[in-house]
Design a protein around this motif. Structure first.
Motif, PDB file in Angstrom:
ATOM      1  N   GLU A 364     -17.686   6.443 -12.630  1.00 30.27           N
ATOM      2  CA  GLU A 364     -16.925   6.339 -11.176  1.00 30.27           C
ATOM      3  C   GLU A 364     -15.602   5.805 -11.298  1.00 30.27           C
ATOM      4  OE1 GLU A 364     -17.842   4.259  -6.976  1.00 30.27           O
ATOM      5  OE2 GLU A 364     -19.007   3.804  -8.687  1.00 30.27           O
ATOM      6  N   LYS A 365     -15.087   4.800 -12.179  1.00 30.61           N
ATOM      7  CA  LYS A 365     -13.938   4.243 -12.422  1.00 30.61           C
ATOM      8  C   LYS A 365     -12.808   5.412 -12.921  1.00 30.61           C
ATOM      9  CE  LYS A 365     -11.508   0.726 -14.870  1.00 30.61           C
ATOM     10  NZ  LYS A 365     -11.379  -0.515 -15.889  1.00 30.61           N
ATOM     11  N   LEU A 368     -11.813   7.995 -10.282  1.00 33.56           N
ATOM     12  CA  LEU A 368     -10.830   7.420  -9.487  1.00 33.56           C
ATOM     13  C   LEU A 368      -9.667   7.689  -9.994  1.00 33.56           C
ATOM     14  CD1 LEU A 368     -13.120   4.507  -7.713  1.00 33.56           C
ATOM     15  CD2 LEU A 368     -12.290   6.604  -6.755  1.00 33.56           C
ATOM     16  N   THR A 371      -8.304  10.987 -10.611  1.00 32.35           N
ATOM     17  CA  THR A 371      -7.985  11.385  -9.241  1.00 32.35           C
ATOM     18  C   THR A 371      -6.338  10.944  -8.803  1.00 32.35           C
ATOM     19  OG1 THR A 371     -10.160  11.859  -8.512  1.00 32.35           O
ATOM     20  CG2 THR A 371      -8.237  11.701  -6.786  1.00 32.35           C
ATOM     21  N   ASN A 372      -6.323   9.653  -8.966  1.00 37.18           N
ATOM     22  CA  ASN A 372      -4.977   8.828  -8.647  1.00 37.18           C
ATOM     23  C   ASN A 372      -3.855   9.123  -9.723  1.00 37.18           C
ATOM     24  OD1 ASN A 372      -3.394   7.458  -6.663  1.00 37.18           O
ATOM     25  ND2 ASN A 372      -3.871   5.652  -8.058  1.00 37.18           N
TER      26      ASN A 372
END
Length: 432
Positions: A364-365, A368, A371-372
């Protein structure tokens, strides 16, 4: 001549080897002392099976005795005691056979269970070494990546200092910008020294996990395809991994072995049947007499032959409560082995669930951060343009630059975490 000297030193100091994770695991599986010891124990238990089966076979002995007697002796011809010096030779052969002993039969089953247990323990040792190598490998990769980030920061700041000093000389920037950069540059150098020590210690730990004593190998990451978490959604995920784990299988095999030891202890209540066969002959010669006085060797060898067949039944009646004590101890050992199994289940459940949670969190990390990542990259590029145009002071740009490099490291570290948990899961899924 210079080329010759260069080639000489290149040949004297060959290029450092590079190993990926799989090569590290392959080396550890054949060279680590824990794995070697466990392999020897398997071979030893295999020999114990042969020894247990051998107890069902008869034992055969043959012997020769050569005796001289001086003084008073029995005359073999007259069967009277006389003052004789004699030579006595005896030849024997004997076979003993335990015709029925339930303990011997049960020991074969126990030795097979012991080999099965040692095989599971070999796999357990391999898994223990693998898990440690994986953890040390990624600890080294993360520490190396962090050092590379700091080295990139240091190189960038050195260039930044040179550019800023030139801009100060021509009056485009205040001198305080140089002071701010140099102050942060000193702090960065201290971090670099600590990161270098951390990387070196991480490599030492990895070499130790491999049982590799020479620092002649560097360890590199290969391109890994990140896996997805479909297997984690299986409601029987933990149970399946638990049942195929060698620690659990070893605990089950140990319980079976303890149950077999109880049967062996009880077998001491049962009677045993033994058989024996013996054959013997002898040759007696009176010393100091002529050949006509003594019977020929071949005649005596044939005449003095004797054979014995023996069968014996042994029924235990009372043995000072030793058998009862051994049976009760064996029962308590079974109970204790079941408690050991519960401890193994508890530890494995915790480890499996921990890997599952860490994998999901790491994935999950990573998603994220990934994506960023492009947004952070564009933000840094805009800040760099502002700094070059004089619209941003040196300290602010230093903070932005550090944030961008930290974002790079975070993405790499996060990906490493996902791959690490995936590799740990592979070890647990491999089972036996």
């Amino acid at each position: 001549m210079k080329n010759f000297i260069f080639l000489f030193f290149v040949g004297l100091y060959p290029a450092q080897q590079t190993w990926n994770l799989q090569e590290c695991l392959n080396y550890a599986m054949t060279h680590h002392p824990l794995v070697k010891q466990a392999t020897v124990n398997v071979a030893k238990n295999d020999q114990l099976i042969t020894g247990s089966k051998g107890m069902l076979l008869p034992s055969i002995d043959a012997g020769v005795k050569h005796t001289y007697s001086f003084g008073s002796s029995i005359n073999q011809l007259s069967n009277q005691r006389e003052a004789l010096n004699t030579q006595y030779d005896q030849f024997t052969a004997q076979a003993d056979w335990s015709l029925f002993n339930w303990t011997n039969i049960l020991n074969i089953s126990l030795s097979k269970l012991n080999k099965e247990t040692s095989t599971y323990k070999l796999k357990l040792a391999q898994n223990k070494v693998k898990l440690n190598v994986i953890q040390m490998f990624f600890a080294y990769q993360n520490s190396k990546s962090w050092l590379e980030v700091l080295e990139t920061q240091i190189t960038g700041m050195q260039d930044q200092i040179k550019r800023t000093e030139k801009e100060v000389e021509i009056g485009n920037r205040p001198k305080s910008d140089v002071y701010d950069i140099k102050a942060n540059f000193g702090t960065l150098q201290e971090q670099w020294v600590s990161a270098k020590n951390q990387r070196d210690q991480a490599k030492i730990n990895l070499l130790n996990a491999l049982a590799f004593t020479q620092d002649s190998v560097d360890f590199v990451m290969t391109d890994e395809n990140l896996s997805f978490e479909e297997e984690f959604h299986d409601p029987d995920f933990t149970r399946k991994l638990l049942e195929k784990n060698p620690a659990y299988q070893s605990a089950i095999a140990e319980i079976k072995a303890q149950e077999k030891r109880e049967d062996i202890a009880k077998s001491a209540y049962l009677p045993t049947l033994n058989g024996s066969y013996s054959w013997s002959t002898f040759y007696n010669k009176v010393l100091g007499k002529d050949e006509g006085f003594n019977t020929r060797f071949s005649d005596q060898f044939s005449q003095n032959k004797n054979q014995t067949v023996f069968f014996g039944l042994n029924i235990p009646i009372f043995n000072k409560l030793q058998v009862k004590t051994n049976v009760e101890i064996a029962k308590l050992n079974i109970i204790n082995s079941n408690y050991d199994k519960e401890l193994v289940i508890n530890d494995l459940t915790q480890n499996i669930n921990s890997i599952k949670a860490q994998f999901l969190n790491a994935q999950e990390k990573y998603n994220l951060l990934n994506t960023n990542f492009e947004n952070q990259k564009l933000s840094f590029q805009k800040s760099e343009e502002k700094y070059k145009e004089g619209l941003m002071d040196a300290y602010t740009f230093f903070v932005v630059r550090n944030g961008w490099l930290q974002a790079n490291y975070n993405l790499i570290s996060s990906k490493n975490d996902v791959v690490q948990q995936t590799e740990l899961l592979k070890v647990l899924e491999s089972g036996y």
